[in-house]
Design an enzyme around this catalytic site. Structure first.
Site, PDB file in Angstrom:
ATOM      1  N   ASN A 161     -59.548 -14.397   4.339  1.00 26.39           N
ATOM      2  CA  ASN A 161     -59.602 -12.949   4.565  1.00 26.39           C
ATOM      3  C   ASN A 161     -61.003 -12.422   4.856  1.00 26.39           C
ATOM      4  OD1 ASN A 161     -60.231 -13.511   1.880  1.00 26.39           O
ATOM      5  ND2 ASN A 161     -59.381 -11.592   1.107  1.00 26.39           N
ATOM      6  N   GLY A 237     -59.730 -17.362  -4.151  1.00 21.71           N
ATOM      7  CA  GLY A 237     -58.344 -17.516  -3.724  1.00 21.71           C
ATOM      8  C   GLY A 237     -57.398 -17.093  -4.823  1.00 21.71           C
ATOM      9  N   SER A 238     -56.221 -17.654  -4.818  1.00 19.72           N
ATOM     10  CA  SER A 238     -55.188 -17.236  -5.762  1.00 19.72           C
ATOM     11  C   SER A 238     -55.441 -17.796  -7.156  1.00 19.72           C
ATOM     12  CB  SER A 238     -53.814 -17.707  -5.276  1.00 19.72           C
ATOM     13  OG  SER A 238     -53.687 -19.112  -5.416  1.00 19.72           O
ATOM     14  N   GLU A 259     -63.137 -16.765  -8.294  1.00 21.92           N
ATOM     15  CA  GLU A 259     -62.798 -15.369  -7.997  1.00 21.92           C
ATOM     16  C   GLU A 259     -61.366 -15.376  -7.513  1.00 21.92           C
ATOM     17  OE1 GLU A 259     -61.900 -12.335  -5.671  1.00 21.92           O
ATOM     18  OE2 GLU A 259     -63.639 -12.982  -4.498  1.00 21.92           O
ATOM     19  N   LEU A 260     -60.455 -14.897  -8.385  1.00 18.90           N
ATOM     20  CA  LEU A 260     -59.029 -15.132  -8.180  1.00 18.90           C
ATOM     21  C   LEU A 260     -58.290 -13.827  -7.886  1.00 18.90           C
ATOM     22  CD1 LEU A 260     -58.670 -17.755 -11.062  1.00 18.90           C
ATOM     23  CD2 LEU A 260     -59.277 -18.132  -8.651  1.00 18.90           C
ATOM     24  N   CYS A 293     -58.810  -8.850  -2.107  1.00 17.74           N
ATOM     25  CA  CYS A 293     -58.467  -9.047  -3.517  1.00 17.74           C
ATOM     26  C   CYS A 293     -58.867  -7.852  -4.374  1.00 17.74           C
ATOM     27  CB  CYS A 293     -59.111 -10.328  -4.048  1.00 17.74           C
ATOM     28  SG  CYS A 293     -60.869 -10.427  -3.731  1.00 17.74           S
ATOM     29  N   GLU A 390     -49.543  -8.883  -6.428  1.00 15.45           N
ATOM     30  CA  GLU A 390     -50.526  -8.449  -5.441  1.00 15.45           C
ATOM     31  C   GLU A 390     -49.863  -8.445  -4.060  1.00 15.45           C
ATOM     32  OE1 GLU A 390     -55.246  -9.404  -4.705  1.00 15.45           O
ATOM     33  OE2 GLU A 390     -53.903 -11.045  -5.271  1.00 15.45           O
ATOM     34  N   GLU A 467     -70.618 -13.511  -8.546  1.00 19.01           N
ATOM     35  CA  GLU A 467     -71.304 -13.726  -7.272  1.00 19.01           C
ATOM     36  C   GLU A 467     -72.056 -12.453  -6.930  1.00 19.01           C
ATOM     37  OE1 GLU A 467     -68.503 -16.978  -5.067  1.00 19.01           O
ATOM     38  OE2 GLU A 467     -67.954 -14.874  -4.787  1.00 19.01           O
TER      39      GLU A 467
END
Length: 490
Positions: A161, A237-238, A259-260, A293, A390, A467
């Site tokens: 994305n 990602g997921s 980072e989910l 996200c 989501e 991050e």
């Protein structure tokens, strides 16, 4: 618009992968097609690499690591600054590549290139500020120094994305800290990553410091997670895949940044500036066709302001234009693939079946299956799928609430904890709600949270690590306690 043949002419659309400074294919010659999500046309191919190629990339990164870590922080920063300039110099081409493979409107793609470049510049500076500290010793003949050292070879697995920003947000701090990297970009959007790799080489970053392996994720991911040489893994990602990577990394005790998934609440209180709240909701919800996200997944609006907010939001949504991101005036591009559009359609159908109503949608929205129609839904309730899942699409469900306690309880009723937003002009409420929201990031009277100087990350099922900001480079550094004894006569 630039066609794929024109993109190749720029020299930045690369159909091979980068290992040890060399551009190469898969060992068995296998390839994967990369398609344009707006048209379904094949843009080109990439190597369908597997474990052997991933292991070769790890070996190249390991070989390059000793010399790279020995460089001064200023040397590494100077090379990062050269990379930053080249990214900006080629922003138009990079944006065209991104729109072709990811679908977002060109204006958004161009903005992402600037955002991606900002991480390179920021961490060039942060690399110069890595410092240790002296610790008071218990005796006069001892000195204790805490030093900061690079973790080592790092792996970065990035999503489709934001194919530029998710590369630089991970790679820039790693390089600034003295680490070398192996990147596994999404097989859906690999060309942006490969173009950034080409520019890194042009900037003078040595061979093997940045490696890019393309292909399907299972074999490559397993090679990265099980390798004892890879000391750190960063993944966006997921939650499901993040948990899988965490399990696979357990035997080698890797450091992880994950980072989910998210399920961001967007709260609008009666005392809020309605126009500002609508502008924030539009920026948060419909950017990248809702495929972010941190986008507002659940909009909670207080009774007294509900109807006015919905009317203004509906007016803004009706002004959206859906289509090919290269066409002038388009503000919402395609979703990444058919599975994404199916999920959005299922969420809308489920909500309508359970009592929601469509309050607004653009006129003349495309009926092409590659695109999702932006909609505002009202009368949303917690039993609908879009309340707990989501959506990752341009659907804005509006939930009504009565008071602050109910709003906070509804916002926190999720296992996820990435981003949250709320609008109020009450100073006391701002502190109360800001502290009560169980999310790694909270936006007060703003729909934008992502910027290079601020830490980005979540809690609970939304992951771990940060991050960006000063914290971003810490993820790539180890602390060593250096004890110096026997110092007589001091």
């Amino acid at each position: 618009m630039l066609m794929s043949r024109d993109l190749r002419a720029t020299g930045l659309l690369v159909e091979t992968m980068l290992i040890g400074g060399a551009w190469r294919g898969a060992g068995d010659g296998a390839t994967l097609d990369v398609t344009d999500p707006a048209t379904g046309a094949v843009i080109g191919t990439i190597p369908a690499a597997g474990a052997p190629e991933a292991e070769a990339a790890i070996a190249a990164a390991a070989e390059a690591f000793p010399a790279w870590r020995r460089r001064t922080a200023d040397d590494r920063a100077t090379l990062l600054e050269a990379w930053h300039r080249l990214i900006l110099d080629h922003a138009d081409t990079l944006a065209a590549i991104m729109t072709a493979e990811q679908g977002k409107p060109l204006a958004e793609a161009w903005g992402e290139i600037g955002y991606a470049a900002s991480f390179v510049k920021w961490f060039a500076g942060e690399g110069r500020r890595i410092a240790g500290h002296m610790i008071p010793a218990p005796t006069t003949d001892r000195r204790i120094l805490a030093t900061r050292e690079p973790v080592g070879v790092c792996a970065a697995i990035t999503p489709w994305n934001f194919p530029a920003a998710m590369i630089t947000r991970k790679v820039a701090p790693a390089l600034a800290a003295g680490c070398t990297v192996v990147i596994k970009p999404s097989e859906l959007t690999p060309y942006t990553a490969l173009a950034l790799g080409k520019l890194a080489l042009r900037a003078g970053i040595p061979a093997g410091v940045v490696n890019i392996v393309t292909g399907l994720p299972q074999a490559i991911g397993a090679a990265l997670t099980t390798s004892p040489v890879v000391r750190k893994l960063s993944f966006t990602g997921s939650t499901r895949v993040g948990a899988l990577l965490m399990r696979q990394s357990a035997d080698t005790l890797k450091r992880l940044s994950l980072e989910l998934g998210g399920n961001a609440p967007f709260l609008v209180f009666d005392d809020a500036d309605v126009d500002a709240a609508v502008a924030g909701a539009m920026a948060s919800k419909f950017r990248n066709a809702g495929q972010t996200c941190v986008c507002a997944n659940r909009l909670f609006v207080q009774d007294g302001i509900h109807d006015r907010f919905v009317a203004k939001l509906g007016e803004a949504v009706r002004a959206l234009r859906v289509g090919d991101g290269r066409d002038e005036g388009v503000t919402v591009g395609p979703l990444i693939n058919a599975a994404a559009t199916t999920k959005v359609a299922e969420h809308v159908a489920d909500a309508l079946a359970k009592g929601a109503r469509i309050a607004a949608a653009p006129d003349g929205a495309t009926g092409d299956a590659r695109f999702a129609r932006p909609v505002v839904l009202i009368d949303a309730t917690p039993d609908m799928r879009l309340a707990s899942e989501e959506t990752f699409g341009p659907v804005a469900p509006v939930f009504r609430f009565r008071d602050e306690a109910e709003a906070v309880a509804l916002a926190n009723a999720t296992p996820f904890g990435l981003a949250s937003y709320f609008y109020t002009n009450d100073l006391h409420r701002a502190w109360r709600v800001g502290e009560a929201l169980e999310f790694g990031m909270v936006g007060l009277n703003t729909g934008a949270l992502a910027m290079e100087m601020a830490p980005f990350g979540g809690i609970k099922a939304s992951g771990l690590g940060r991050e960006g900001g000063r914290e971003g480079i810490d993820e790539y550094l180890e602390t060593k306690a250096f004890h110096w004894g026997g110092l007589k006569g001091l």
